[in-house]
Design a protein around this motif. Structure first.
Motif, PDB file in Angstrom:
ATOM      1  N   LYS A 122       0.866  -1.187   0.000  1.00  0.00           N
ATOM      2  CA  LYS A 122       0.000   0.000   0.000  1.00  0.00           C
ATOM      3  C   LYS A 122       0.897   1.230   0.000  1.00  0.00           C
ATOM      4  N   THR A 123       0.821   1.995  -1.070  1.00  0.00           N
ATOM      5  CA  THR A 123       1.674   3.174  -1.213  1.00  0.00           C
ATOM      6  C   THR A 123       0.895   4.439  -0.877  1.00  0.00           C
ATOM      7  N   GLY A 124       1.661   5.522  -0.681  1.00  0.00           N
ATOM      8  CA  GLY A 124       1.048   6.806  -0.384  1.00  0.00           C
ATOM      9  C   GLY A 124       1.519   7.360   0.938  1.00  0.00           C
ATOM     10  N   ALA A 125       0.770   8.327   1.462  1.00  0.00           N
ATOM     11  CA  ALA A 125       1.105   8.982   2.726  1.00  0.00           C
ATOM     12  C   ALA A 125       0.187   8.467   3.825  1.00  0.00           C
ATOM     13  N   PHE A 126       0.776   8.199   4.997  1.00  0.00           N
ATOM     14  CA  PHE A 126       0.033   7.651   6.128  1.00  0.00           C
ATOM     15  C   PHE A 126       0.414   8.436   7.384  1.00  0.00           C
ATOM     16  N   PRO A 127      -0.551   8.728   8.249  1.00  0.00           N
ATOM     17  CA  PRO A 127      -0.245   9.539   9.441  1.00  0.00           C
ATOM     18  C   PRO A 127       0.802   8.898  10.342  1.00  0.00           C
ATOM     19  N   LYS A 128       0.738   7.567  10.475  1.00  0.00           N
ATOM     20  CA  LYS A 128       1.638   6.906  11.424  1.00  0.00           C
ATOM     21  C   LYS A 128       2.127   5.575  10.851  1.00  0.00           C
ATOM     22  N   GLY A 129       3.213   5.106  11.423  1.00  0.00           N
ATOM     23  CA  GLY A 129       3.760   3.781  11.167  1.00  0.00           C
ATOM     24  C   GLY A 129       4.570   3.388  12.379  1.00  0.00           C
ATOM     25  N   ASN A 130       5.367   2.369  12.251  1.00  0.00           N
ATOM     26  CA  ASN A 130       6.267   2.028  13.359  1.00  0.00           C
ATOM     27  C   ASN A 130       7.502   1.319  12.834  1.00  0.00           C
ATOM     28  N   VAL A 131       8.578   1.404  13.605  1.00  0.00           N
ATOM     29  CA  VAL A 131       9.835   0.739  13.247  1.00  0.00           C
ATOM     30  C   VAL A 131      10.224  -0.223  14.357  1.00  0.00           C
ATOM     31  N   GLU A 132      10.914  -1.299  13.975  1.00  0.00           N
ATOM     32  CA  GLU A 132      11.526  -2.251  14.913  1.00  0.00           C
ATOM     33  C   GLU A 132      12.955  -2.454  14.436  1.00  0.00           C
ATOM     34  N   ILE A 133      13.886  -1.880  15.169  1.00  0.00           N
ATOM     35  CA  ILE A 133      15.285  -1.872  14.750  1.00  0.00           C
ATOM     36  C   ILE A 133      16.150  -2.193  15.963  1.00  0.00           C
ATOM     37  N   TRP A 134      16.787  -3.342  15.941  1.00  0.00           N
ATOM     38  CA  TRP A 134      17.696  -3.723  17.023  1.00  0.00           C
ATOM     39  C   TRP A 134      18.646  -4.815  16.546  1.00  0.00           C
ATOM     40  N   TYR A 175       1.502  -0.226  10.334  1.00  0.00           N
ATOM     41  CA  TYR A 175       0.679  -1.068  11.200  1.00  0.00           C
ATOM     42  C   TYR A 175      -0.817  -0.827  11.011  1.00  0.00           C
ATOM     43  N   GLU A 176      -1.187   0.406  10.649  1.00  0.00           N
ATOM     44  CA  GLU A 176      -2.609   0.677  10.456  1.00  0.00           C
ATOM     45  C   GLU A 176      -3.181  -0.116   9.280  1.00  0.00           C
ATOM     46  N   GLN A 177      -2.309  -0.487   8.335  1.00  0.00           N
ATOM     47  CA  GLN A 177      -2.711  -1.323   7.209  1.00  0.00           C
ATOM     48  C   GLN A 177      -2.324  -2.789   7.436  1.00  0.00           C
TER      49      GLN A 177
END
Length: 660
Positions: A122-134, A175-177
């Motif tokens: 799903k492409t485009g602009a989204f208000p929020k997302g999240n990262v998991e980086i470790w 995450y919203e998608q």
């Protein structure tokens, strides 16, 4: 300024002058104004590290962070995704790949933008997302309560609470998608790392053949599906600056540790002092470096610390109030906690290895003992010997080419109870006389390597290199690949299945031990044997087999066991440190534990434990100490400071105990 520094500045200014990332703008023309922070090939990162790393030389105010992942499959088809977001960290030096024990970013991000040529994304602009980086290990528990995440490995997981392990992940999620945007996991795996764009829906590309693949590609080993992979870490930076930085070259540095006494043995409560030295060998890096360390022990006590590298050694003082061992594990890190690495060769391939010290010391180790042995231990082994006696040897020898006319080489197969015969390669002096020669057996470490015929051998003794598995010799690579798949049990590597090991007669080790005894019987049947000298040796799993041999055959006169595996498997129930690569303990394994076989080694046999690593937690020091304690006859053990299972430091401090 020296020439190397001038060259570094010219290259860096050249990179700075681009002010764009052409690989990115070619795919996303509107993604202008981004600076390249780092570039790498995920499938080669384990061995080669970054292709480009500018994280230390750029400065300024981070306004956007982006990740571009390009994957080209075996058919030449390119898939790509670019994800950009508001910054979750503003320190440019921490925008590179995460490292074990370093940063853990498990954050919501704002103003997520996604561009891709993958239809499912799903492409485009989204208000929020999240990262998991470790850089550490992780589980599937949704500990941050990310909406829509599950207990599977997806967009809501749980990093190890202590930052332990080195599996690692770099993941961006919408995450919203309920969508994984991109994922790179299992940083140390090279070609078999986890790589993916979008949610993993491929059941076949999933570890263990699970019917429910992990959406974030964990355990998929999907990196092997691509002929080319590129990951770009980029950022938009206001007030951009560039500086000259001289980084430490880990290939020309070291971290060593020693004790301030001649033996690594202490009394309860006595102070131990470990001296850790980071040697830069004349290098003068621009930034500070540090030693991070952790103390664990058989008392369950943990301690840790961090100290800046200076002209004096770092002294770590500790003690232990009971019989057992203390472990000190330390790493050399930069100011951001990233571990310094050096290049090493592993199985003919270049790889990256941390600069570390892993060592320790013991307290009253002569008082250590394991869990009680089975009451019918001797009766069990009498039964196995009866099984062996019921099957004639029926040895078959196939002579192989030899480059030495003084030595004959044979591929050997000998009938044996259990699933497979004894197989291996035998070398015999060409002019051997009857009853004139010593004989020896050597045993192999754990693994799935293919045993090939030697080109020569000793012209003064008969030597039998015994295959641990009894597979057919001289076969194709496809045969061995299929063979090693066939000996797995319940998805576990051989010997690791607790269900199989619950019964000592179905345990994988049963057939291996029978082959050990049969190999010695065969050597003693050779007419050239002098009737006196039968020696055995091996390391790791080979050390385990060596102890079996000496305990089960009274004719063995010398056993040389290096880093012997599987000692004190039951120690896990007694609170001892058992953090390494070990079999899951079940009571039936006590029949195979070398600490119990050690009690049966006759006093006519000399046992040399030629290496015991004080930092080896594949073969924990406590278990090897118990093995030594249980040997009744002449014996020797060589404790090596800073030695892990597969690594021995140069000029290592050693501590030898011997009983004649």
């Amino acid at each position: 300024m020296n020439i190397a520094r001038w060259v570094g500045v010219i290259v860096l200014l050249g990179l700075l002058a681009r002010a764009e990332v052409p690989e990115l703008t070619a795919l996303v023309p509107q993604a202008t104004g981004y600076e390249l922070i780092a570039k790498l090939d995920p499938t080669a990162y384990a061995g080669s590290g970054y292709t480009i790393d500018r994280s230390e030389i750029l400065g300024g105010d981070v306004k956007r962070i982006g990740y571009l992942l390009k994957l080209t499959d075996k058919q030449g088809e390119l898939s790509w995704v670019f994800a950009a977001m508001d910054p979750f960290i503003t320190d440019i030096a921490r925008l590179g790949m995460p490292t074990p024990g370093g940063d853990i970013f498990q954050d919501y991000v704002t103003n997520l933008e996604v561009f891709s040529n993958v239809p499912a994304i799903k492409t485009g602009a989204f208000p929020k997302g999240n990262v998991e980086i470790w850089g550490c290990n992780y589980g599937g528990t949704n500990n941050k309560n990310i909406p829509g995440a599950t207990s599977a490995f997806d967009f809501g997981d749980q990093p190890d609470s202590n930052g332990n392990g080195n599996y690692g992940c770099l993941q961006v999620h919408n995450y919203e998608q309920k969508q994984v945007v991109l994922a790179f996991n299992k940083f140390t795996a090279g070609k078999t790392c986890d790589l993916g764009i979008g949610n993993n829906t491929d059941v076949e590309a999933n570890f263990g053949g699970s019917k429910t693949p992990n959406p974030d590609w964990t355990f998929s080993s999907s990196g092997q599906n691509y002929q080319q992979a590129e990951l770009f870490i980029v950022a938009k930076i206001d007030n951009l600056t560039v500086k000259e930085v001289v980084l430490l070259d880990g290939n020309k540095a070291s971290l060593t540790g020693t004790l301030d006494r001649e033996q690594a043995l202490f009394a309860p409560g006595e102070e131990m002092a470990f001296n850790l030295v980071a040697d830069f060998q004349g290098q003068e890096p621009s930034n500070d470096y540090f030693i991070t360390w952790e103390r664990t022990g058989d008392d369950g006590v943990k301690d840790s610390g961090k100290a800046k590298v200076g002209p004096e050694p770092l002294v770590i003082k500790t003690s232990l109030d009971r019989p057992g061992f203390v472990r000190i594990l330390a790493y050399l890190v930069d100011k951001n906690g990233k571990r310094v690495t050096k290049k090493v060769m592993r199985r003919g391939k270049e790889a990256q290895e941390n600069l570390f010290f892993d060592g320790g010391a013991g307290v009253d180790i002569d008082k250590l003992q394991g869990v009680p042995e089975p009451a019918d231990f001797d009766a069990f082994w009498a039964k196995q010997k009866a099984r062996l006696a019921a099957v004639p040897m029926n040895a078959r020898l196939d002579e192989q080419p030899s480059k030495d006319p003084k030595v004959k080489i044979y591929a050997v197969s000998i009938d044996c109870p259990g699933p497979r015969p004894v197989t291996g390669y035998l070398t015999v002096p060409a002019d051997a006389k009857e009853k004139s020669l010593p004989v020896s057996a050597s045993f192999h470490g754990y693994g799935t390597s293919i045993q090939r015929a030697p080109s020569g051998g000793s012209d003064t003794s008969i030597n039998f290199s015994v295959n641990a598995h009894g597979y057919d010799l001289g076969q194709s690579d496809d045969y061995y690949k299929a063979f090693f798949e066939s000996i797995k049990s319940n998805g576990q590597g051989y010997a690791f299945d607790p269900v199989q090991n619950a019964d000592p007669e179905t345990a994988y080790f049963n057939g291996m031990a029978l082959r050990v005894m049969r190999a010695l019987e065969y050597l003693k049947s050779r007419p050239e044997w002098d009737g006196k000298t039968l020696t055995v040796g091996g390391g790791s799993q080979g050390g385990l087999q060596t102890v079996w041999a000496a305990g089960l055959d009274t004719d063995v006169v010398k056993a040389s066991a290096g880093v012997p595996w599987c000692c004190d498997l039951g120690g896990v129930t007694l609170g001892r440190i058992t953090a390494g690569w070990r079999l899951p303990y079940v009571e039936a394994l006590n029949y195979y534990d070398p600490i119990n076989h050690a009690k049966r080694i006759p006093t006519s046999c000399y046992v040399d434990i030629n290496r015991a690593g004080l930092g080896d937690y594949t073969c924990p020091p406590s278990g090897v100490a118990i093995l030594y304690n249980n040997i009744r006859g002449p014996k020797r053990i060589n404790w090596v400071q800073g030695s892990t299972h597969g690594y021995v430091p140069p000029k290592a401090q050693t501590f030898v105990l011997e009983q004649k």
